[in-house]
Enzyme design. Structure first.
Site, PDB file in Angstrom:
ATOM      1  N   GLU A 209       0.828  -1.206   0.000  1.00 51.30           N
ATOM      2  CA  GLU A 209       0.000   0.000   0.000  1.00 51.30           C
ATOM      3  C   GLU A 209       0.865   1.260   0.000  1.00 51.30           C
ATOM      4  OE1 GLU A 209      -3.096   0.035  -0.472  1.00 51.30           O
ATOM      5  OE2 GLU A 209      -4.007  -1.781   0.338  1.00 51.30           O
ATOM      6  N   ARG A 213       0.624   3.783  -3.144  1.00 49.32           N
ATOM      7  CA  ARG A 213      -0.020   5.074  -2.862  1.00 49.32           C
ATOM      8  C   ARG A 213       1.002   6.202  -2.706  1.00 49.32           C
ATOM      9  NH1 ARG A 213      -5.359   3.928   0.784  1.00 49.32           N
ATOM     10  NH2 ARG A 213      -5.660   1.765   0.219  1.00 49.32           N
ATOM     11  N   ASP A 358      -5.651  -9.898  -7.575  1.00 48.02           N
ATOM     12  CA  ASP A 358      -5.926  -8.979  -8.678  1.00 48.02           C
ATOM     13  C   ASP A 358      -4.718  -8.378  -9.404  1.00 48.02           C
ATOM     14  OD1 ASP A 358      -5.336  -7.516  -6.385  1.00 48.02           O
ATOM     15  OD2 ASP A 358      -7.135  -6.283  -6.406  1.00 48.02           O
ATOM     16  N   GLU A 539     -12.481   0.365  -9.422  1.00 45.09           N
ATOM     17  CA  GLU A 539     -12.189  -0.587 -10.511  1.00 45.09           C
ATOM     18  C   GLU A 539     -13.167  -0.516 -11.680  1.00 45.09           C
ATOM     19  OE1 GLU A 539     -12.151  -1.405  -7.257  1.00 45.09           O
ATOM     20  OE2 GLU A 539      -9.972  -1.526  -7.006  1.00 45.09           O
TER      21      GLU A 539
HETATM   22  C1  DMJ Z   1      -6.384   0.519  -4.581  1.00 48.07           C
HETATM   23  O1  DMJ Z   1      -5.557   0.807  -3.525  1.00 48.07           O
HETATM   24  C2  DMJ Z   1      -5.662  -0.152  -5.705  1.00 48.07           C
HETATM   25  O2  DMJ Z   1      -6.412  -0.047  -6.869  1.00 48.07           O
HETATM   26  C3  DMJ Z   1      -5.385  -1.605  -5.436  1.00 48.07           C
HETATM   27  O3  DMJ Z   1      -4.792  -2.262  -6.508  1.00 48.07           O
HETATM   28  C4  DMJ Z   1      -6.650  -2.319  -5.065  1.00 48.07           C
HETATM   29  N1  DMJ Z   1      -7.372  -1.666  -4.027  1.00 48.07           N
HETATM   30  C5  DMJ Z   1      -7.546  -0.241  -4.051  1.00 48.07           C
HETATM   31  C6  DMJ Z   1      -8.813   0.271  -4.645  1.00 48.07           C
HETATM   32  O4  DMJ Z   1      -9.910  -0.505  -4.559  1.00 48.07           O
END
Ligand code: DMJ
Length: 744
Positions: A209, A213, A358, A539
């Protein structure tokens, strides 16, 4: 890299802000022909409207959402009349058409951009997104500025550590503010970054994260501010060098601190790391395993940083993870959602495109695109995985043939679970991006000529079918917002895409879903009680954006607008006077008015991703989107931070090849990806003959065994997990810094 507080620290106080706003207004209206008194009310309204519309697109328009200043009586009367007219037209034309009934207790969205004249106007819609961003930013600025968490309903914030914030929201939101040309907001963020931000804080952060981010946000800010110095221009750095040093210095400082996460026996990073000591943290949940998506979703950021700094360490970290994953058994390219940092081996057999799985897939194709389509190993891994997805995971719903990407929670030989996380809705966009590389279909077809295969059409169709399903999860709810997780009614056994089912479908893909309440498709959509929340995730709008850019189909923008309206209506938070000051997650997408069920949290990705994708979908920075921001010249990281593509050049290369001869696996001469004479990874990381020897470790929890004693001692402050390892089924475990618990 040390960072010194600059001598000049401009004030961002309210008084100063007020002065700037007054000055701007004065400049705007003084001496202008438009300031001549207007006689008729109609003309005056037109003038008021045209003043709004005339605002230069990239002007950092001061925003006065909560202004309590008294206005002259005639202006107030005009405003009242205007509001009356707007409400009148809004009720007649908009509510009916857009299906936004103003139920009792649920005030309808009354923003000017919903008036009949602007609802079809993409520039106005894009401005509405910008306005939502500013409102969200200003609420955060007022109640939680600089803090890592923001609770809009209770108007509070919180930091992860005992010191100040680490830029979790400010930096995540920064590149959207740059793109929207919000000079004042960017200046405030920069001032804060210079005076208050430090990463030298005793806090254990989630490696992934923080990378996507904060590191991603800094790198994107560096890229945008140096490529477009006129967007949200800043004057506090060297002349013509807008902002580059600050963003890059902070990025390298943070990356050095995060790099401790990679000091595990295998090179698979630990889930968390202390950014003060740079020591990896033993993650008690999941038997000490990291999420596969998390360890394989650091590569774009680390490789761009290596490219910018010439530092091979980051390239090596990124690449080694991919080599280890390749060395594991991966039937048909599909990966279990956990992996041990100690052994580099997968844990359990749960396979899915939702949380923890994912962005492993997303970054396969994006790694290939990032480095000028030169690193074909990643393309090959992506293609293998996509075939695996089609073969094992794509099924049709029972009654209405919705196309679903399901899960194999106990492995590929066990039954499929017809469940889709909202997170899995990144997939349509990734598939389409992989087909054309970011070009429109027409451009890609023309460029490829006979090289355009039937499979490309099939993949594009799959992308569109999946996106339609994601859209159905929004349309199925009372608020028009998608739930966190959706289940689908399927046949027993499910009808698989791979078994030729797709050929049975109509060749014409009917994208629009039937609107009536008893439409068949609704019977296929099942939302469980515990999955009814909406976290303002991006998404679906992300995939709408890709599919709009690639197919050019207007319908995707229309769906996006409908979604945006639902967010504006149901996730907004208002003060006692009814002023909207922010947007928040909601608890129940089937409960209207959603106001009763607000969930008190706004994630940074609302600003970084969701609003950015809406903005881009409705036009974004039109001129630049055809230039250096074009999808063919950039990759967006998984948090929607723009990074440029670059060529490997003389400095970098793929230091490994696929081990499986089926994919052209062959020995390579060096494993570190760096061509400048640095020691190769072959020595450092037990690479032999281009293959990885995954180290055998008796205790899979002993992931610290690769560390020096000093670091190990510091790291073992946390209690190791005594539990017997078992396949992970609960993948939504909370960790203090996995604040977005159901994410990858
Ligand atoms: C985001 O922090 C990113 O897109 C991550 O890959 C998946 N989760 C969140 C948003 O849903």
């Amino acid at each position: 890299m040390p960072f010194n507080i600059p001598e000049r620290v401009p004030s961002a106080s309210q008084a100063q802000r007020e002065k700037e706003n007054t000055l701007w207004r004065a400049n705007k209206f003084n001496g202008s022909a438009n300031t001549q008194p207007t006689t008729s009310i109609g003309a005056r309204i037109k003038e008021l409207l045209s003043q709004e519309e005339d605002l230069p697109m990239y002007k950092d328009k001061p925003h006065f959402p909560h202004s309590k200043r008294k206005k002259p009586m005639n202006v107030r009367l005009l405003a009242l009349f205007f509001i009356f007219l707007s409400v009148f037209f809004f009720k007649i034309f908009v509510l009916g058409k857009l299906n936004l009934p103003g139920e009792e207790g649920e005030r309808s969205v009354s923003n000017k951009w919903l008036s009949p004249s602007t609802t079809k106007h993409w520039a106005a819609r894009r401005d509405a997104v910008r306005e939502a961003f500013i409102t969200s930013w200003e609420g955060y600025e007022k109640y939680a500025w600089g803090m890592d968490e923001y609770r809009p309903v209770s108007k509070k914030g919180k930091n992860f550590g005992h010191g100040g914030g680490i830029g979790w929201i400010v930096i995540d939101a920064l590149d959207t503010a740059i793109l929207m040309n919000l000079t004042t907001q960017v200046k405030h963020a920069r001032d804060w970054m210079k005076t208050s931000l430090t990463f030298a804080t005793d806090v254990e952060v989630n490696t992934f994260e923080t990378t996507i981010r904060v590191l991603g946000g800094l790198l994107s800010a560096h890229f945008l501010s140096t490529t477009f110095p006129d967007l949200a221009p800043q004057t506090d750095d060297d002349h013509h060098q807008s902002g580059e040093d600050l963003y890059l210095e902070l990025a390298t400082d943070l990356a050095e601190r995060l790099s401790g996460a990679f000091e595990t026996q295998s090179g698979i990073p630990s889930a968390s790391v202390n950014i003060n000591t740079s020591v990896p943290v033993h993650f008690v949940a999941d038997g000490g395993a990291s999420s596969t998506a998390e360890v394989a979703t650091l590569q774009l950021e680390l490789k761009y940083l290596a490219h910018l700094t010439g530092e091979p360490m980051y390239w090596q970290f990124a690449q080694r993870v991919m080599q280890i994953i390749e060395a594991n058994q991966r039937p048909d390219g599909l990966v279990p959602i956990h992996i041990y940092p100690g052994t580099g081996q997968f844990r359990g057999q749960n396979i899915r495109l939702g949380s923890r799985g994912d962005s492993y897939y997303e970054y396969l194709i994006k790694q290939y695109l990032q480095t000028g389509s030169e690193e074909t190993v990643y393309q090959s891994m992506w293609e293998e995985a996509l075939e695996g997805i089609k073969k094992h995971l794509v099924v049709y719903s029972k009654n209405a043939d919705l196309t679903i990407v399901g899960e194999r929670q106990a492995g590929l030989t066990k039954p499929l679970t017809p469940k889709m996380d909202h997170l899995a809705c990144f997939l349509p966009g990734a598939i389409a991006l992989a087909v054309t590389g970011g070009h429109t279909i027409a451009e890609a077809r023309a460029a490829l000529g006979a090289g355009w295969t039937k499979e490309y059409d099939e993949n594009l169709r799959l992308a569109e079918e999946l996106l339609r399903t994601c859209w159905a999860t929004y349309k199925a709810t009372k608020t028009g917002l998608g739930p966190e997780i959706t289940y689908f009614e399927v046949d027993e056994p499910p009808r698989m895409w791979a078994e030729g089912e797709q050929k049975r479908q109509n060749t014409f893909l009917q994208l629009e879903l039937e609107k009536n309440e008893d439409a068949l498709w609704r019977t296929d959509v099942q939302i469980h009680e515990q999955d009814l929340h909406n976290l303002q995730r991006p998404e679906t709008v992300e995939s709408l954006f890709y599919l709009w850019k690639i197919t050019g189909k207007e319908i995707y923008r229309e769906w996006g607008w409908e979604m945006f309206e639902s967010f504006m209506t149901h996730s907004r938070v208002e003060d006692a006077e009814g002023q909207v000051y922010g947007y928040t997650s909601i608890n129940n997408v089937n409960m209207r008015p959603a106001g009763r069920k607000k969930r008190d949290n706004m994630e940074g990705f609302w600003l970084a991703e969701t609003l950015k994708y809406f903005w881009l979908l409705f036009g974004g920075n039109e001129a630049e989107m055809g230039g250096p921001l074009a999808l063919t010249r950039t990759v967006l990281n998984t948090e929607a931070h723009f990074l440029p593509r670059f060529e490997l050049g003389r400095l970098w290369k793929t230091g490994w090849d696929r081990t499986n001869p089926k994919f052209g696996g062959k020995q390579t001469d060096s494993g570190d990806g760096h061509t400048s004479g640095e020691p190769s990874l072959e020595d450092q990381n037990q690479l032999t003959g281009g293959k990885i020897v995954v180290p055998k470790v008796e205790d899979p929890h002993d992931f610290l065994s690769g560390l020096g004693e000093d670091r190990k001692e510091a790291a073992t402050g946390t209690t190791p997990d005594p539990q017997v390892d078992k396949p992970a089924e609960d993948d939504h475990t909370e960790h203090p810094l996995n604040i977005d618990s159901a994410k990858s």
